[in-house]
Design an enzyme around this catalytic site. Structure first.
Site, PDB file in Angstrom:
ATOM      1  N   ARG A  88       0.978  -5.831  13.190  1.00 54.80           N
ATOM      2  CA  ARG A  88       0.327  -5.355  14.412  1.00 54.80           C
ATOM      3  C   ARG A  88       0.270  -6.444  15.469  1.00 54.80           C
ATOM      4  NH1 ARG A  88      -4.064  -1.256  11.642  1.00 54.80           N
ATOM      5  NH2 ARG A  88      -2.444  -0.115  10.515  1.00 54.80           N
ATOM      6  N   SER A 101     -10.159  -6.810  10.586  1.00 51.35           N
ATOM      7  CA  SER A 101     -11.371  -6.138  10.175  1.00 51.35           C
ATOM      8  C   SER A 101     -12.177  -7.202   9.459  1.00 51.35           C
ATOM      9  CB  SER A 101     -10.977  -4.997   9.234  1.00 51.35           C
ATOM     10  OG  SER A 101     -12.051  -4.159   8.996  1.00 51.35           O
ATOM     11  N   ARG A 106       0.846  -1.208   0.000  1.00 45.17           N
ATOM     12  CA  ARG A 106       0.000   0.000   0.000  1.00 45.17           C
ATOM     13  C   ARG A 106       0.872   1.246   0.000  1.00 45.17           C
ATOM     14  NH1 ARG A 106      -4.838  -1.821   4.243  1.00 45.17           N
ATOM     15  NH2 ARG A 106      -5.236  -3.802   3.206  1.00 45.17           N
ATOM     16  N   ARG A 118       2.260   0.825  10.281  1.00 42.96           N
ATOM     17  CA  ARG A 118       1.717   1.125   8.962  1.00 42.96           C
ATOM     18  C   ARG A 118       2.857   1.255   7.949  1.00 42.96           C
ATOM     19  NH1 ARG A 118      -3.252   3.447   7.659  1.00 42.96           N
ATOM     20  NH2 ARG A 118      -3.624   4.016   9.822  1.00 42.96           N
ATOM     21  N   GLU A 157      -5.558  -2.046  15.553  1.00 47.20           N
ATOM     22  CA  GLU A 157      -6.508  -2.791  14.736  1.00 47.20           C
ATOM     23  C   GLU A 157      -5.766  -3.954  14.073  1.00 47.20           C
ATOM     24  OE1 GLU A 157      -8.578  -0.444  11.778  1.00 47.20           O
ATOM     25  OE2 GLU A 157      -8.858  -2.258  10.581  1.00 47.20           O
TER      26      GLU A 157
END
Length: 428
Positions: A390, A351, A261, A276, A348
């Site tokens: 994470r 999801s 990303r 991230r 997080e």
RNA sequence: GGAGGGAUGGCCGAGUGGACGAUGGCGACGGUCUUGAAAACCGUUGUGGCCGCAAGGUCACCGAGGGUUCGAAUCCCUCUCCCUCCGCCA
């Protein structure tokens, strides 16, 4: 994609959904207008085509030269008119397609209405932060101190937001991946998939990454291949343009991939540590289900993700995303957050979403409810199971000791080649 | 990377400008016959759009997209994928 029939029949329902998402409901009106135009043009074109088809058949049979030539001349004119209308039709259709593809999924009725992430209710909590008799160190200090994490050299190779895992750090990540895949395949009934990490553009449309997230995806221009931002993209497209047998549903897949990303939209956020990055690893769960079963399957998928978290024995909480925070392609989403003692944050790590028919329509994935019945769209679900960096953060920060070493969680030991404690030596 | 050959319905396979949405075979489904089954025979067997309460009508789809033509599975262009041979290579 939303059903055009629903937009035609209940535009106010669609508009309400968009409003709850902080989206502009006016788009529905322009879609309705284009839809009317499309059907008008289509009917005109089809009447003319029907005429030309039947006359052309006659021409083939005709012996009379004069009559033949007269009809050919007539049909040439009809053909010209068809051509003009077709150009208009194509323009209307491409505008309509663009509008339809830009429309997000409608929130499920059970989703709490709210403007943004501050309104996501916490549904469940599990575990207590383990009592520490020292000041915990964040992973961005802990990792380099143990020589298992190297930011400088990552940046040297690839720029900011890249890092290197070394020794027991790299091994810990590999252990997590192998362990999670084993649990999901052996105990939760998922089939493991190893997909390509680069895909064609149409896969990005099918999964709903395009057009909205074009900025955020890496792309090889020369061959027009796109680096996957999540395994969800190849998994969605596995059954693109297929009609599945009813008996084979639900299909449950789990895949490990690296994810890429650009993080343009999040520039400046979470720049510290490995929370991230531009490249990260993730184990992803994916289901294709009958529409009636999808919300039960969603709960099941949430449990499968939670099972991993609990076995790691790290405190967690489950939030439901409110309408204003829901992802583009999702009708309902749960987030799982793990506690990270060092940076003092909830991270997080998963999801879990039900996309209902949103992706199935884009990717044209259907099933036949009964033999001989018309095909209808499946529901698709996806959920991280889990996102690696994470989980790594949570493991490192929660399992650290006062002496700066990290204890390897029991469940991972069989995959760690005898390493029980990550200390300076284990890094080598 | 070089040279050549392909892509047609669930599958196999015919079709090089007009009655072809597509011969034929296999498979599947329904029926006749049979105590039952097999065989034989008869029939059905794609997807989507639009109009319609419906019956039905109509349009599109022969790998994808353009083009030529009154008319395209068939002719032309571009692209994708598959196969064979050579080269290179983890």
């Amino acid at each position: 994609m939303i059903d055009i029939g629903l937009i035609r029949e209940q535009p106010e329902v669609v508009k309400a959904g968009l409003v709850n998402r902080n989206d502009d409901p006016v788009r529905v009106d322009s879609i309705l207008e284009l839809d009317v135009q499309r059907r008008e043009l289509l009917q005109q074109v089809e009447v003319l085509r029907a005429d030309r088809n039947s006359v052309s058949k006659q021409i083939g049979r005709l012996k009379d030269q004069k009559k033949r030539e007269r009809l050919i001349a007539e049909m040439r004119q009809v053909g010209d008119r068809i051509g003009e209308l077709e150009i208009q039709l194509r323009q209307v259709e491409s505008s309509l397609d663009a509008e339809m593809l830009a429309l997000p999924a409608l929130p499920h009725l059970s989703v709490p209405i709210g403007p943004d992430e501050t309104h996501n209710p916490v549904l469940r909590e599990w575990g207590e932060p383990r009592p520490l008799d020292f000041e915990p160190t964040p992973h961005w200090d802990l990792g380099p101190e143990l020589s298992i994490l190297d930011f400088e050299r990552g940046t040297k190779l690839s720029g900011s937001r890249f890092y290197i895992l070394r020794g027991a750090g790299a091994r810990l990540q590999r252990a997590l991946i192998a362990w999670m895949l084993d649990v999901h395949t052996r105990e939760h009934g998922y089939t493991e998939i190893y997909p390509p990490f680069v895909v064609r553009e149409e896969c990005m449309w099918g999964a709903g990454e395009l057009p909205k997230f074009a900025d955020n995806i890496y792309r090889d221009v020369e061959d027009d291949l796109w680096l996957v931002p999540t395994a969800e993209v190849p998994l969605t497209n596995l059954h693109r343009d297929e009609i599945l047998d009813d008996e084979c549903l639900p299909i449950k897949y789990v895949a490990y991939t690296a994810c890429f990303r650009r993080e343009k939209m999040s520039a400046g956020r979470d720049v510290r540590g490995i929370k991230r990055g531009h490249q990260f690893d993730k184990v992803e769960m994916y289901k294709l289900t009958r529409p009636k079963a999808s919300y039960d399957e969603l709960e099941g998928m949430l449990e499968d993700a939670l099972d991993i978290c609990r076995r790691l024995d790290i405190p967690l909480r489950v939030k439901e995303l409110c309408t204003g925070d829901l992802g583009f392609h999702s009708a309902k989403t749960y987030d799982i957050e793990m506690w990270a003692a060092g940076c003092g944050e909830w991270l997080e790590v998963s999801s879990v979403s039900n996309c209902e028919t949103f992706q199935a329509r884009r990717a044209n994935i259907r099933y036949r409810p009964e033999p001989g019945a018309k095909p209808s769209f499946v529901h698709t679900l996806n959920g991280s199971g889990l996102a690696l960096p994470r989980v790594m953060i949570a493991v490192l920060e929660n399992y650290q000791r006062a002496d700066g070493c990290v204890v390897v969680p029991d469940v991972l030991r069989p995959w760690m080649g005898g390493i029980e404690v990550i200390d300076g030596r284990a890094a080598r």
